[in-house]
Scaffold this motif. Structure first.
Motif, PDB file in Angstrom:
ATOM      1  N   ALA A  41       0.839  -1.206   0.000  1.00  0.00           N
ATOM      2  CA  ALA A  41       0.000   0.000   0.000  1.00  0.00           C
ATOM      3  C   ALA A  41       0.870   1.250   0.000  1.00  0.00           C
ATOM      4  O   ALA A  41       0.573   2.234  -0.695  1.00  0.00           O
ATOM      5  N   ARG A  42       1.953   1.213   0.782  1.00  0.00           N
ATOM      6  CA  ARG A  42       2.858   2.361   0.815  1.00  0.00           C
ATOM      7  C   ARG A  42       3.554   2.539  -0.534  1.00  0.00           C
ATOM      8  O   ARG A  42       3.707   3.665  -1.022  1.00  0.00           O
ATOM      9  N   MET A  43       3.952   1.439  -1.158  1.00  0.00           N
ATOM     10  CA  MET A  43       4.609   1.528  -2.458  1.00  0.00           C
ATOM     11  C   MET A  43       3.634   1.990  -3.538  1.00  0.00           C
ATOM     12  O   MET A  43       4.037   2.640  -4.506  1.00  0.00           O
ATOM     13  N   ALA A  44       2.361   1.674  -3.364  1.00  0.00           N
ATOM     14  CA  ALA A  44       1.350   2.161  -4.306  1.00  0.00           C
ATOM     15  C   ALA A  44       1.221   3.677  -4.204  1.00  0.00           C
ATOM     16  O   ALA A  44       1.039   4.364  -5.215  1.00  0.00           O
ATOM     17  N   ARG A  45       1.322   4.201  -2.980  1.00  0.00           N
ATOM     18  CA  ARG A  45       1.266   5.660  -2.814  1.00  0.00           C
ATOM     19  C   ARG A  45       2.451   6.331  -3.498  1.00  0.00           C
ATOM     20  O   ARG A  45       2.348   7.470  -3.961  1.00  0.00           O
ATOM     21  N   ASP A  46       3.579   5.617  -3.554  1.00  0.00           N
ATOM     22  CA  ASP A  46       4.771   6.144  -4.226  1.00  0.00           C
ATOM     23  C   ASP A  46       4.771   5.826  -5.719  1.00  0.00           C
ATOM     24  O   ASP A  46       5.753   6.100  -6.413  1.00  0.00           O
ATOM     25  N   GLN A  47       3.691   5.206  -6.209  1.00  0.00           N
ATOM     26  CA  GLN A  47       3.476   4.884  -7.623  1.00  0.00           C
ATOM     27  C   GLN A  47       4.436   3.831  -8.171  1.00  0.00           C
ATOM     28  O   GLN A  47       4.621   3.718  -9.378  1.00  0.00           O
ATOM     29  N   MET A  48       5.047   3.049  -7.276  1.00  0.00           N
ATOM     30  CA  MET A  48       5.858   1.919  -7.736  1.00  0.00           C
ATOM     31  C   MET A  48       4.993   0.706  -8.035  1.00  0.00           C
ATOM     32  O   MET A  48       5.364  -0.149  -8.842  1.00  0.00           O
ATOM     33  N   VAL A  49       3.858   0.633  -7.348  1.00  0.00           N
ATOM     34  CA  VAL A  49       2.989  -0.538  -7.405  1.00  0.00           C
ATOM     35  C   VAL A  49       1.568  -0.081  -7.707  1.00  0.00           C
ATOM     36  O   VAL A  49       1.164   1.019  -7.314  1.00  0.00           O
ATOM     37  N   GLU A  50       0.830  -0.926  -8.428  1.00  0.00           N
ATOM     38  CA  GLU A  50      -0.586  -0.671  -8.680  1.00  0.00           C
ATOM     39  C   GLU A  50      -1.398  -1.765  -8.002  1.00  0.00           C
ATOM     40  O   GLU A  50      -1.052  -2.949  -8.088  1.00  0.00           O
ATOM     41  N   LEU A  51      -2.473  -1.374  -7.316  1.00  0.00           N
ATOM     42  CA  LEU A  51      -3.337  -2.314  -6.613  1.00  0.00           C
ATOM     43  C   LEU A  51      -4.675  -2.408  -7.339  1.00  0.00           C
ATOM     44  O   LEU A  51      -5.280  -1.386  -7.666  1.00  0.00           O
ATOM     45  N   PHE A  52      -5.130  -3.647  -7.578  1.00  0.00           N
ATOM     46  CA  PHE A  52      -6.397  -3.873  -8.269  1.00  0.00           C
ATOM     47  C   PHE A  52      -7.281  -4.773  -7.412  1.00  0.00           C
ATOM     48  O   PHE A  52      -6.831  -5.839  -6.967  1.00  0.00           O
ATOM     49  N   MET A 140      11.581  14.054  -7.002  1.00  0.00           N
ATOM     50  CA  MET A 140      12.555  13.383  -7.850  1.00  0.00           C
ATOM     51  C   MET A 140      12.595  11.886  -7.590  1.00  0.00           C
ATOM     52  O   MET A 140      12.815  11.099  -8.511  1.00  0.00           O
ATOM     53  N   ARG A 141      12.379  11.474  -6.351  1.00  0.00           N
ATOM     54  CA  ARG A 141      12.339  10.037  -6.069  1.00  0.00           C
ATOM     55  C   ARG A 141      11.199   9.378  -6.840  1.00  0.00           C
ATOM     56  O   ARG A 141      11.364   8.316  -7.445  1.00  0.00           O
ATOM     57  N   GLU A 142      10.037  10.020  -6.823  1.00  0.00           N
ATOM     58  CA  GLU A 142       8.880   9.472  -7.528  1.00  0.00           C
ATOM     59  C   GLU A 142       9.100   9.502  -9.033  1.00  0.00           C
ATOM     60  O   GLU A 142       8.848   8.509  -9.727  1.00  0.00           O
ATOM     61  N   LEU A 143       9.593  10.624  -9.553  1.00  0.00           N
ATOM     62  CA  LEU A 143       9.806  10.749 -10.994  1.00  0.00           C
ATOM     63  C   LEU A 143      10.897   9.802 -11.485  1.00  0.00           C
ATOM     64  O   LEU A 143      10.813   9.258 -12.589  1.00  0.00           O
ATOM     65  N   SER A 144      11.917   9.590 -10.665  1.00  0.00           N
ATOM     66  CA  SER A 144      12.988   8.670 -11.044  1.00  0.00           C
ATOM     67  C   SER A 144      12.466   7.245 -11.169  1.00  0.00           C
ATOM     68  O   SER A 144      12.813   6.516 -12.109  1.00  0.00           O
ATOM     69  N   THR A 145      11.610   6.844 -10.229  1.00  0.00           N
ATOM     70  CA  THR A 145      11.025   5.504 -10.291  1.00  0.00           C
ATOM     71  C   THR A 145      10.146   5.350 -11.522  1.00  0.00           C
ATOM     72  O   THR A 145      10.223   4.343 -12.243  1.00  0.00           O
ATOM     73  N   LEU A 146       9.307   6.343 -11.790  1.00  0.00           N
ATOM     74  CA  LEU A 146       8.427   6.278 -12.957  1.00  0.00           C
ATOM     75  C   LEU A 146       9.235   6.263 -14.255  1.00  0.00           C
ATOM     76  O   LEU A 146       8.867   5.593 -15.222  1.00  0.00           O
ATOM     77  N   THR A 147      10.354   6.989 -14.275  1.00  0.00           N
ATOM     78  CA  THR A 147      11.218   6.972 -15.455  1.00  0.00           C
ATOM     79  C   THR A 147      11.832   5.595 -15.650  1.00  0.00           C
ATOM     80  O   THR A 147      11.913   5.086 -16.774  1.00  0.00           O
TER      81      THR A 147
END
Length: 216
Positions: A41-52, A140-147
């Motif tokens: 759930a925490r990683m989903a908030r950071d947009q590393m993970v998607e929950l369905f 930048m942490r979030e954008l770096s992961t998404l990149t």
């Protein structure tokens, strides 16, 4: 757990769309499913993970539109990071940047692609950290992961990026106190990364006539 999953994502060991099953993660990390759910759930908030619902957790899989948004955001943010860093640069910060560049070059020369990918992303996060603005660092942490996820999904068959050389050019300009030059190098660098990716929207429907006609 979160740090190890994040490292696996940044090194392209876990690819976008990979299912992160609660039972398997609980077994791997010798913990409870409740703890796994909390971490995911925490990683989903950071947009590393998607929950369905009813399906579970998956490594995030950015769309082309999301990928383009990420690069637009980076072009708006990172010149400001570089500008701020030029103003507050000192010897200790420069040593950290130079040490990181050394690690990047060693990874590239040794053919360690996973370390090269991870260190390339960490370079941009390090710039934000040294600039001393916590809000920029979080962004930048979030954008770096998404990149990282975007590169994993849309990287061209031929990768033309020479990231360590471009990173070194940014550091050289920062060390010389040349803010405008450093900002322009950063913009060129981001454009270079985006240009090496396949971010053109695919047609929703395959052209069967063309595809199969070539085989007749």
């Amino acid at each position: 757990m979160a740090a190890r999953i994040a490292t696996a994502i940044h090194e392209h060991r876990l690819l976008p769309g990979t299912k992160l099953g609660e039972d398997r993660l609980a077994s791997i990390f010798n913990t409870s499913r409740a703890r796994v759910r909390e971490v995911l759930a925490r990683m989903a908030r950071d947009q590393m993970v998607e929950l369905f619902p009813q399906r579970g957790a998956f490594v995030a899989k950015p769309s082309i539109e999301q990928a383009l948004d990420v690069f637009e955001a980076r072009r708006l943010i990172e010149p400001g990071v570089v500008q701020r860093l030029v103003r507050c640069m000192d010897n200790a910060k420069m040593r950290r940047l130079q040490a990181h560049i050394k690690l990047e070059r060693e990874a590239r020369e040794s053919g360690d692609k996973r370390a090269t990918v991870r260190l390339s992303g960490e370079f941009h996060v390090l710039l934000a950290e040294l600039a001393g603005n916590s809000a920029l660092l979080r962004s930048m942490r979030e954008l770096s992961t998404l990149t990282c996820l975007t590169i994993s999904l849309y990287e061209s068959a031929v990768n033309t990026c020479c990231l360590v050389d471009e990173h070194e050019a940014v550091v050289t300009a920062i060390a010389a106190g040349k803010s405008e030059e450093a900002e322009q190098i950063m913009l060129n660098h981001l454009n270079h990364i985006q240009g090496s990716l396949r971010l053109e929207a695919d047609s929703d429907e395959a052209d069967l006539e063309q595809i199969l006609g070539d085989l007749l």
